[in-house]
Design an enzyme around this catalytic site. Structure first.
Site, PDB file in Angstrom:
ATOM      1  N   CYS A   1      13.714  10.890   6.296  1.00 36.53           N
ATOM      2  CA  CYS A   1      13.533  10.567   7.716  1.00 36.53           C
ATOM      3  C   CYS A   1      14.813  10.837   8.496  1.00 36.53           C
ATOM      4  CB  CYS A   1      13.121   9.113   7.866  1.00 36.53           C
ATOM      5  SG  CYS A   1      14.175   7.989   6.950  1.00 36.53           S
TER       6      CYS A   1
ATOM      7  N   GLU B   1       9.214   1.785  10.897  1.00 34.08           N
ATOM      8  CA  GLU B   1      10.287   2.733  10.547  1.00 34.08           C
ATOM      9  C   GLU B   1       9.669   4.118  10.575  1.00 34.08           C
ATOM     10  OE1 GLU B   1      13.347   2.064  10.201  1.00 34.08           O
ATOM     11  OE2 GLU B   1      13.104  -0.097  10.311  1.00 34.08           O
TER      12      GLU B   1
ATOM     13  N   LYS C   1       0.884  -1.184   0.000  1.00 31.46           N
ATOM     14  CA  LYS C   1       0.000   0.000   0.000  1.00 31.46           C
ATOM     15  C   LYS C   1       0.917   1.228   0.000  1.00 31.46           C
ATOM     16  CE  LYS C   1      -2.663   3.362   1.696  1.00 31.46           C
ATOM     17  NZ  LYS C   1      -1.755   4.483   1.394  1.00 31.46           N
TER      18      LYS C   1
ATOM     19  N   GLU D   1       9.788  17.030  14.239  1.00 32.28           N
ATOM     20  CA  GLU D   1      10.245  16.719  12.873  1.00 32.28           C
ATOM     21  C   GLU D   1       9.698  17.771  11.916  1.00 32.28           C
ATOM     22  OE1 GLU D   1       8.676  13.204  10.811  1.00 32.28           O
ATOM     23  OE2 GLU D   1      10.750  12.671  10.351  1.00 32.28           O
TER      24      GLU D   1
HETATM   25  P1  NDP Z   1       2.184   8.722   7.228  1.00 25.56           P
HETATM   26  O1  NDP Z   1       2.334   8.094   8.562  1.00 25.56           O
HETATM   27  O2  NDP Z   1       1.194   9.819   7.070  1.00 25.56           O
HETATM   28  O3  NDP Z   1       1.792   7.620   6.145  1.00 25.56           O
HETATM   29  C1  NDP Z   1       2.594   6.476   5.901  1.00 25.56           C
HETATM   30  C2  NDP Z   1       1.735   5.436   5.195  1.00 25.56           C
HETATM   31  O4  NDP Z   1       0.730   4.964   6.091  1.00 25.56           O
HETATM   32  C3  NDP Z   1       0.983   5.965   3.986  1.00 25.56           C
HETATM   33  O5  NDP Z   1       0.913   4.972   2.991  1.00 25.56           O
HETATM   34  C4  NDP Z   1      -0.376   6.258   4.565  1.00 25.56           C
HETATM   35  O6  NDP Z   1      -1.387   6.307   3.602  1.00 25.56           O
HETATM   36  C5  NDP Z   1      -0.547   5.072   5.492  1.00 25.56           C
HETATM   37  N1  NDP Z   1      -1.540   5.235   6.559  1.00 25.56           N
HETATM   38  C6  NDP Z   1      -2.139   6.364   7.026  1.00 25.56           C
HETATM   39  N2  NDP Z   1      -2.989   6.074   8.053  1.00 25.56           N
HETATM   40  C7  NDP Z   1      -2.926   4.730   8.237  1.00 25.56           C
HETATM   41  C8  NDP Z   1      -3.542   3.813   9.162  1.00 25.56           C
HETATM   42  N3  NDP Z   1      -4.400   4.230  10.103  1.00 25.56           N
HETATM   43  N4  NDP Z   1      -3.221   2.509   9.068  1.00 25.56           N
HETATM   44  C9  NDP Z   1      -2.328   2.067   8.153  1.00 25.56           C
HETATM   45  N5  NDP Z   1      -1.720   2.883   7.251  1.00 25.56           N
HETATM   46  C10 NDP Z   1      -2.009   4.187   7.294  1.00 25.56           C
HETATM   47  O7  NDP Z   1       3.636   9.184   6.799  1.00 25.56           O
HETATM   48  P2  NDP Z   1       4.058  10.008   5.511  1.00 25.56           P
HETATM   49  O8  NDP Z   1       3.605   9.296   4.270  1.00 25.56           O
HETATM   50  O9  NDP Z   1       3.660  11.432   5.701  1.00 25.56           O
HETATM   51  O10 NDP Z   1       5.653   9.866   5.556  1.00 25.56           O
HETATM   52  C11 NDP Z   1       6.475  10.748   6.230  1.00 25.56           C
HETATM   53  C12 NDP Z   1       6.932  10.151   7.540  1.00 25.56           C
HETATM   54  O11 NDP Z   1       7.590   8.930   7.311  1.00 25.56           O
HETATM   55  C13 NDP Z   1       7.925  11.029   8.263  1.00 25.56           C
HETATM   56  O12 NDP Z   1       7.625  11.088   9.629  1.00 25.56           O
HETATM   57  C14 NDP Z   1       9.240  10.309   8.044  1.00 25.56           C
HETATM   58  O13 NDP Z   1      10.207  10.579   9.026  1.00 25.56           O
HETATM   59  C15 NDP Z   1       8.794   8.881   8.054  1.00 25.56           C
HETATM   60  N6  NDP Z   1       9.795   8.053   7.387  1.00 25.56           N
HETATM   61  C16 NDP Z   1      10.555   7.180   8.127  1.00 25.56           C
HETATM   62  C17 NDP Z   1      11.571   6.434   7.529  1.00 25.56           C
HETATM   63  C18 NDP Z   1      12.414   5.485   8.300  1.00 25.56           C
HETATM   64  O14 NDP Z   1      13.114   4.702   7.663  1.00 25.56           O
HETATM   65  N7  NDP Z   1      12.424   5.480   9.617  1.00 25.56           N
HETATM   66  C19 NDP Z   1      11.852   6.596   6.098  1.00 25.56           C
HETATM   67  C20 NDP Z   1      10.985   7.508   5.426  1.00 25.56           C
HETATM   68  C21 NDP Z   1      10.005   8.205   6.053  1.00 25.56           C
HETATM   69  P3  NDP Z   1      -1.768   7.745   2.964  1.00 25.56           P
HETATM   70  O15 NDP Z   1      -0.508   8.383   2.473  1.00 25.56           O
HETATM   71  O16 NDP Z   1      -2.636   7.375   1.877  1.00 25.56           O
HETATM   72  O17 NDP Z   1      -2.402   8.529   4.085  1.00 25.56           O
END
Ligand code: NDP
Length: 536
Positions: free
Chosen positions: A298, A264, A191, A397
């Site tokens: 991240c 992550e 997803k 962040e």
């Molecule tokens: P989000 O947490 O908003 O979304 C991540 C994914 O989860 C998306 O596909 C999102 O869908 C989905 N999602 C949203 N709500 C739910 C739910 N209730 N249950 C399951 N899945 C859900 O993060 P972002 O996409 O905004 O990404 C940025 C964040 O990711 C930053 O905080 C960054 O630091 C972190 N990150 C961490 C990394 C690591 O390796 N530690 C690497 C890269 C990023 P949708 O987008 O459709 O809402």
């Protein structure tokens, strides 16, 4: 650096006016005909649309992936290796085409799409296709107390892995997770973020072109509700990359399904610049660590602690670099800093910047945010001083090209300030002295500490990637990541029958014998062992 300074963004046209009627539905809105439309962050042009999945199709996807996984379960690992090596070659041959789609969908520059997304996935695939056999082979486990038995650990596929990924590295994050899941013998339901669905479709089609059986990798699209439905769809494990807030929900939802999850999550990664650092290269690496991918990484350098004795020359150098960066539409070779992928993130960056300025921070470079009515959005690489540890721009962040610089007097103070955060993804230490680097690294609370570098180990497939504290649970990449995508089972075989003292019938003789055996084998020192052996 070339001549164009970033201080004048190369964007014409009217700026975004919050009170004006929007020209199109906000990003991530599901259209009336059930699709997600994706627009280029650098120009606002339409890139494409995908059909949104509802909960029933998510369950069907999980069932299809499971059937395909079971069908292929008898095939040896070398078949999967061969297919994935073909996938790697496709990536190398068509890197330009894949990179262009990443640029269009995510807004990062051509260089970043190639070096931070496409090639690292090719390399990770190459590495694990060559090493998976060694990492996943049976492991002998000698039993010191039970030599009449023979134990080994065997790594079985878990079944179907649910992968939920973010928009900031829309190819390299799910790409690595999918490849490793497949090598471990699993099916996958991916997803992707609602903001970057098209590149996930590209990933699936390239895998199938390379020979991955149809159905084994499923991609489901939609917003958070589709991610939530995936966790409940019957998959055997969740690999989630995203924000801390969503990660908490995912952790709870996975616990309710009694399935493991790797999380992550976000970071607020510090860089410590010691007084003996090579300031020229440190400034270059810190600036890259802060501004690459418009700071939407991240593990971005989100705060710098520099020794007060070198603060001025270091800051001058970073400011010089920031001012020289060329920003604009990212699909050109002469652009260093691309666009911001989402409006939501621009709003967060703006809030942190305004708060810092209102509380006395000085903006030494950048500081402008431009959003056009067409939907293009850019944040200038920004360097700030006179910031304090309690400002949002230092604590939360930001996920944008903002570099707040603070100073310290002693190494202890630097470590304390760096660790003063709810996050712990990566941390960076800059010094010419490797022993000092090691000493500081030892005290930093982070999943990864790099010496004289930033960001890059996500692209080193043998290294585990993950955080401590609120930055997550578990690791991806490295041998630990691959083994985690497998279910470890213990098999215990008999070498010869041993009439042990713990079987029926119980009695005083067996009781004494048992005490003697344990005392003799694990007593502290020879004296204690001899006493156990010859005592009563
Ligand atoms: P989000 O947490 O908003 O979304 C991540 C994914 O989860 C998306 O596909 C999102 O869908 C989905 N999602 C949203 N709500 C739910 C739910 N209730 N249950 C399951 N899945 C859900 O993060 P972002 O996409 O905004 O990404 C940025 C964040 O990711 C930053 O905080 C960054 O630091 C972190 N990150 C961490 C990394 C690591 O390796 N530690 C690497 C890269 C990023 P949708 O987008 O459709 O809402």
């Amino acid at each position: 650096m070339a001549e164009t300074a970033s201080q004048a963004l190369p964007l014409d046209g009217p700026l975004f006016d919050d009170s004006a009627p929007s020209v199109r539905p906000p990003q991530g809105t599901v259209t009336p005909h059930g699709t997600l439309a994706v627009y280029e962050p650098g120009s606002g042009k339409l890139v494409g649309e995908v059909r949104v999945s509802t909960p029933a199709p998510v369950r069907e996807a999980a069932v299809s992936a499971r059937l395909a996984q079971m069908e292929g379960s008898g095939r040896p690992l070398r078949d999967r290796e061969a297919i994935l090596l073909a996938f790697k070659q496709l990536l190398l041959d068509r890197a330009e085409e894949v990179g262009d789609l990443i640029v269009r969908e995510n807004g990062k520059t051509k260089n970043e799409a190639l070096f931070m997304e496409v090639l690292p996935v090719a390399d990770l695939t190459h590495y694990f296709a060559k090493h998976a056999r060694k990492i996943l082979r049976d492991e002998k486990l000698p039993l010191h107390m039970f030599p009449h038995k023979k134990s080994y650990l065997r790594y079985y596929p878990r079944g179907v892995i649910g992968i939920i990924s973010p928009w900031n590295y829309p190819f390299s994050i799910p790409g690595g997770d999918v490849v490793m899941s497949l090598l471990a013998g699993n099916g996958v339901v991916l997803k992707p973020s609602e903001f970057t669905p098209l590149i996930a479709e590209k990933l699936r089609s390239l895998l199938e072109e390379a020979g991955v059986p149809r159905g084994l990798v499923q991609v489901v699209h939609g917003r958070g509700d589709v991610g939530a439905a995936l966790i409940q769809s019957g998959v055997n494990m969740i690999v989630f990359t995203g924000s801390v807030a969503t990660g908490r929900k995912v952790n709870v939802a996975a616990a309710e399904q009694m399935i493991p999850c790797v999380l992550e999550l976000g970071g607020k990664d510090p860089a410590i610049v010691l007084d003996d650092a090579d300031l020229e290269t440190t400034a270059r690496k810190v600036a890259w660590g802060a501004f690459a991918n418009s700071g939407q990484t991240c593990a971005s350098v989100e705060r710098v602690y520099v020794h007060e004795s070198v603060a001025k020359p270091f800051t001058d150098r970073v400011v010089g670099i920031a001012k020289g960066l060329r920003q604009g539409e990212p699909n050109r070779h002469d652009v260093d800093v691309g666009a911001m992928t989402t409006q939501m993130q621009v709003d967060i960056v703006r809030r942190h910047l305004e708060d810092a300025k209102a509380r006395g921070a000085k903006v030494l470079a950048g500081g402008e945010i431009k959003v056009t009515l067409d939907g293009a959005r850019f944040v200038q690489p920004t360097v700030l001083t006179d910031v304090t540890q309690d400002m949002a721009i230092v604590r939360d962040e930001t996920f944008g090209p903002m570099l707040p610089i603070l100073t310290f007097r002693t190494e202890e103070e630097a470590v304390r300030l760096a660790n003063d955060s709810p996050y712990g993804l990566s941390a960076y230490v800059f010094t010419r002295d490797r022993e000092r680097a090691d000493r500081v690294a030892n005290q930093l609370l982070a999943g990864t500490v790099m010496h004289n570098d930033a960001l890059y180990t996500h692209a080193a497939p043998e290294t585990p990637w993950g955080g401590v504290k609120a930055s997550g649970l578990g690791r991806v990449h490295g041998k630990h990541g691959l083994r985690d995508l497998s279910e470890v089972r213990h098999v215990n075989l008999e070498r010869f029958n041993f009439p042990a003292f713990w079987y029926y019938p119980y009695g005083a003789k067996g009781y004494r014998l048992g005490r003697k055996v344990y005392g003799t084998l694990i007593g502290n020192g020879l004296g204690a062992r001899l006493r156990a052996l010859f005592g009563r």
